[in-house]
Design a protein around this motif. Structure first.
Motif, short mmCIF file in Angstrom:
data_model
loop_
_atom_site.label_atom_id
_atom_site.label_comp_id
_atom_site.label_asym_id
_atom_site.label_seq_id
_atom_site.Cartn_x
_atom_site.Cartn_y
_atom_site.Cartn_z
N ASP A 122 -6.56 -18.27 -1.43
CA ASP A 122 -6.93 -19.48 -2.15
C ASP A 122 -8.43 -19.69 -2.03
O ASP A 122 -9.10 -19.04 -1.23
N GLY A 123 -8.94 -20.60 -2.84
CA GLY A 123 -10.35 -20.91 -2.76
C GLY A 123 -11.12 -20.33 -3.93
O GLY A 123 -10.55 -19.79 -4.88
N PRO A 124 -12.46 -20.41 -3.88
CA PRO A 124 -13.29 -20.02 -5.02
C PRO A 124 -13.26 -18.53 -5.34
O PRO A 124 -13.56 -18.14 -6.46
N PHE A 125 -12.91 -17.70 -4.36
CA PHE A 125 -12.92 -16.25 -4.59
C PHE A 125 -11.59 -15.72 -5.09
O PHE A 125 -11.49 -14.54 -5.45
N GLY A 126 -10.55 -16.55 -5.11
CA GLY A 126 -9.23 -16.06 -5.50
C GLY A 126 -8.64 -15.21 -4.39
O GLY A 126 -8.84 -15.47 -3.20
N VAL A 127 -7.89 -14.18 -4.76
CA VAL A 127 -7.28 -13.28 -3.78
C VAL A 127 -8.32 -12.25 -3.35
O VAL A 127 -8.89 -11.54 -4.18
N VAL A 128 -8.57 -12.17 -2.04
CA VAL A 128 -9.59 -11.28 -1.50
C VAL A 128 -8.94 -10.36 -0.48
O VAL A 128 -8.30 -10.82 0.47
N ALA A 148 0.25 -12.90 -3.12
CA ALA A 148 -0.64 -12.43 -2.06
C ALA A 148 -0.38 -13.18 -0.75
O ALA A 148 -0.41 -12.59 0.33
N ARG A 149 -0.12 -14.48 -0.86
CA ARG A 149 0.16 -15.26 0.35
C ARG A 149 1.40 -14.76 1.05
O ARG A 149 1.43 -14.64 2.29
N GLU A 150 2.43 -14.42 0.27
CA GLU A 150 3.66 -13.94 0.89
C GLU A 150 3.49 -12.52 1.43
O GLU A 150 4.06 -12.18 2.47
N CYS A 151 2.72 -11.69 0.75
CA CYS A 151 2.43 -10.35 1.28
C CYS A 151 1.73 -10.45 2.63
O CYS A 151 2.07 -9.74 3.59
N ARG A 152 0.74 -11.31 2.71
CA ARG A 152 0.02 -11.50 3.98
C ARG A 152 0.96 -12.02 5.06
O ARG A 152 0.93 -11.55 6.21
N SER A 153 1.80 -12.99 4.70
CA SER A 153 2.72 -13.55 5.67
C SER A 153 3.71 -12.51 6.18
O SER A 153 3.97 -12.41 7.39
N GLN A 154 4.28 -11.73 5.26
CA GLN A 154 5.24 -10.70 5.66
C GLN A 154 4.58 -9.64 6.55
O GLN A 154 5.18 -9.18 7.53
N ASN A 155 3.35 -9.26 6.22
CA ASN A 155 2.65 -8.24 7.01
C ASN A 155 2.29 -8.74 8.41
O ASN A 155 2.34 -7.97 9.38
N LEU A 156 1.90 -10.01 8.51
CA LEU A 156 1.47 -10.55 9.80
C LEU A 156 2.64 -10.71 10.77
O LEU A 156 2.47 -10.56 11.98
N ARG A 157 3.83 -11.01 10.24
CA ARG A 157 4.98 -11.17 11.13
C ARG A 157 5.91 -9.96 11.07
O ARG A 157 7.08 -10.06 11.45
N ARG A 158 5.37 -8.86 10.63
CA ARG A 158 6.16 -7.65 10.43
C ARG A 158 6.70 -7.12 11.76
O ARG A 158 5.99 -7.04 12.77
N GLY A 159 7.97 -6.72 11.74
CA GLY A 159 8.57 -6.05 12.89
C GLY A 159 8.45 -4.54 12.77
O GLY A 159 7.96 -4.00 11.77
N SER A 160 8.90 -3.83 13.77
CA SER A 160 8.75 -2.38 13.82
C SER A 160 9.55 -1.66 12.75
O SER A 160 9.21 -0.55 12.35
N LEU A 161 10.62 -2.28 12.28
CA LEU A 161 11.48 -1.63 11.29
C LEU A 161 11.38 -2.29 9.91
O LEU A 161 12.26 -2.13 9.08
N GLN A 162 10.31 -3.03 9.69
CA GLN A 162 10.13 -3.71 8.42
C GLN A 162 9.00 -3.06 7.62
O GLN A 162 8.14 -2.37 8.18
N PRO A 163 8.97 -3.29 6.32
CA PRO A 163 7.98 -2.61 5.47
C PRO A 163 6.59 -3.23 5.55
O PRO A 163 6.41 -4.34 6.06
N VAL A 164 5.62 -2.48 5.01
CA VAL A 164 4.27 -2.98 4.80
C VAL A 164 4.10 -3.24 3.31
O VAL A 164 4.36 -2.36 2.49
N PHE A 165 3.70 -4.45 2.97
CA PHE A 165 3.53 -4.83 1.57
C PHE A 165 2.07 -4.64 1.17
O PHE A 165 1.17 -5.22 1.78
#
Length: 670
Positions: A127-133, A644-661
């Protein structure tokens, strides 16, 4: 109107047009040497600019220009070699590297057994002036911000050290400090200007060598444009305040010296820049695109009068990037004079126009490419970007685009096509209309390699007409699957959000079964369609009401409700994760005749609801497991931010057997 060469002449040649490498190709060592040389020159160029605000760098510049003043280069040439020479040398080495490498080949082998994060596809700011970064873009932004504050600090120290040497009366020290600060901000602006034109160079070999598509680089031009004009505005404002305090404002603004700095050209250049800046702001640009487009042509006035303002010696600092842009602009001007045949023009029920053009045999593009289109009957100056909606494998002689009405230009096009379609003798009038269109195409631009083929697992998220490039992607994957060619995607999920159901016919342009019969044995293809501004399927509702009124249909109506109840019960018993998508809104299943009759694709229709990406991505994560998932988004900024927000959220709380978005944006917004 004769167009005898339109179907055989190439469009603007991109670097992938070199199909056959040289007969005696140099070894990989030569390519490696060229790449190392390019990086060393680029690092040297950036280091020179970064060190410029320091006193040691100024002493080096003075000594260098003094030593070279007696040579053939002179003062201006010596400064040009230091500040513009390296980036031009990098460009020439990039051309040599692309020629030696020949056509780029797509690597479809997994580089790692386990999923891993990538700086380019990991969203940091959403979010913000730069959009998705992304993380890589965030590092670049930080470097420019650090340089700005470092330059202000370094130049302020120089000003404070210089002030005592000038022996200025105490009552004038404030005014002199304002003028010195204005001078320094002008220097900082020139350094930013050295980068400003590099991202907007559409056929840039520099962007090609690092695989940055033009639509993504345009964002960097926008960011740099805001920063550059902010600094130049401070430059002019400081001088105006100083001159006003001395009571000689008008005299100084109108002064034009034959040597040194000329003030009047600087005023003209700044006014042109401010006009471009104001009209490029998002509220003005989106509502008045024509105003933004035409005022942005003032960049010619801005650059010419800036050169007259500072002289060739100082202007050589930013001349390298501008020179590369001018060359690209000249080549695009030559290419844009050629025309292509319009094979067909169709107005879909939702008002979207599909145009099909003839394609030269040697034109190389992929499903992620986009083109700039000009129709001279609508405007001689306006060029509009559109994603291709056809796969290069779908036909060798044509390329198609889908055009949604978003402004005056597109409204005129739809009006012309719909008028011909609704009149008598529809086919004849449309053929005559197509033959009378004088269309020119620039491109293709975008990723030279179809990176969507490098993911085994794909999620394509579209908003409205953003489905257009995904039709090309799906067609690409289906053709490759049919022909047995290398193609990594095995799981593909399409998420499409539209306002009204009249946009659904766009899906009819893709018939998966006709492209690749029995493709479901090799490809798991799902589609979730969200109609956000309708609470019920219009066709189903109309059928039910008609049956009740005309045929005394209580029995039919109750039968329908009973079937729906049984269907819901079966889905609940089945325990499928798709149930979590039914949230906080009225969700109803649509009848099959609202979507293409392709039962091999698992389709679900949701009315009165928006995609809940947290639930969708969580469901996908549990089903697909520890893999890399490529997310490609094409749609408005709000949609990109949500994904993008959900991709970041999923990646930050990712477990060992979960995907990388991996987040990828395919949206192009001028």
């Amino acid at each position: 109107m004769a167009k005898t060469h339109s179907a055989h002449e190439p469009l603007l040649l991109n670097h992938a047009d070199v199909k056959n490498p040289p007969r005696f190709a140099p070894s990989a060592f030569v390519k490696w040497v060229l790449n190392i040389a390019m990086w060393l020159l680029f690092i040297f160029w950036v280091a020179i600019i970064f060190a410029s605000p320091s006193e040691s760098a100024e002493k080096f510049t003075r000594n260098w220009t003094r030593a070279a003043s007696g040579s053939i280069y002179g003062f201006s040439g010596s400064l040009f070699l230091v500040y513009s020479g390296p980036i031009l040398a990098v460009a020439f080495l990039a051309i040599a590297s692309l020629i030696i490498a020949g056509e780029k080949e797509l690597q479809l082998k997994k580089t790692s057994k386990y999923p891993r994060f990538r700086l380019r596809t990991f969203p940091i700011l959403v979010d913000g002036p730069f959009g998705v970064v992304s993380a890589a873009e965030f590092i670049g932004i930080c470097l420019f911000v650090v340089f700005f504050f470092w330059a202000v600090y370094g130049y302020t120290l120089q000003n404070l050290n210089l002030l005592p040497e000038l022996q200025v009366p105490s009552e004038l020290k404030g005014i002199v400090m304002l003028e010195l600060s204005g001078l320094r901000f002008g220097s900082i602006g020139l350094y930013f200007l050295a980068f400003l034109f590099l991202p907007i160079t559409r056929g840039s070999v520099l962007l090609s060598i690092i695989d940055v598509p033009f639509e993504q680089a345009t964002r960097y031009h926008v960011w740099l444009g805001h920063l550059t004009m902010f600094v130049f505005t401070l430059h002019g404002l400081f001088y105006l305040i100083a001159w006003g305090l001395q009571g000689r404002l008008l005299h100084e603004m109108l002064e034009w010296k034959d040597y040194g700095v000329a003030n009047l050209p600087g005023v003209i250049s700044l006014l042109a820049g401010l006009l471009m800046w104001v009209t490029s702001l998002s509220p003005v640009r989106k509502k008045q695109f024509e105003l933004f487009f035409y005022t942005h042509q003032l960049y010619i006035v801005f650059v010419i009068f800036l050169a007259l303002h500072v002289g060739d010696f100082v202007f050589s600092i930013a001349a390298g990037g501008i020179f590369l842009f001018v060359i690209d602009r000249f080549l695009r001007f030559c290419q844009s004079r050629r025309t292509v045949d319009v094979i067909s023009a169709t107005c879909l029920p939702c008002g979207t126009v599909e145009l099909v053009f003839s394609k030269p045999a040697n034109l190389q593009y992929n499903a992620l490419s986009f083109i700039f289109l000009q129709i001279r009957e609508l405007s001689w100056l306006q060029w509009h970007p559109f994603s291709v909606s056809s796969s290069p494998l779908a036909g060798k002689n044509h390329v198609s685009v889908l055009i949604k009405v978003l402004g005056e230009w597109t409204a005129k096009l739809r009006s012309n096509v719909s008028d011909k379609s609704s009149a008598e003798g529809e086919k004849e009038l449309l053929n005559q209309f197509c033959s009378n269109i004088t269309a020119s195409v620039e491109g293709p631009y975008g990723h030279e390699l179809p990176y969507h083929l490098t993911y085994e697992n794909l999620i394509l998220v579209a908003g409205g007409i953003g489905i257009s490039p995904f039709l090309a992607i799906l067609s690409d994957i289906l053709h490759l699957t049919k022909e047995g060619k290398p193609c990594l995607p095995k799981n593909v999920l399409v998420i499409w959000a539209i306002k009204k159901s009249d946009e659904l016919p766009i899906l009819f342009t893709l018939d998966a079964e006709s492209i690749c019969p029995n493709f479901s044995e090799k490809l798991n293809l799902e589609a979730y369609v969200y109609v956000t501004r309708e609470s019920d399927p219009p066709l189903e509702e109309g059928c039910m009401i008609a049956s009740v009124i005309i045929f005394g249909g209580p029995v039919i109506y109750l039968w329908h409700l009973w079937e729906k109840r049984i269907l819901n019960a079966e889905e609940a018993a089945d325990g499928r994760k798709d149930d979590v998508l039914q949230h906080s809104a009225s969700v109803n299943m649509a009848q099959d005749n609202l979507v293409p009759k392709d039962h091999a694709i698992s389709r679900r229709m949701y009315y009165g609801a928006r995609p809940n990406f947290e639930e969708i991505f969580t469901s996908v994560s549990e089903r697909w497991g520890n893999v890399d998932i490529g997310i490609i988004v094409c749609g408005p900024e709000t949609l990109q931010s949500s994904v993008a927000r959900e991709c970041r959220s999923q990646n930050l709380r990712r477990g060992s057997l979960q995907p990388v978005f991996h987040f990828n944006s395919h949206s192009f917004d001028l």
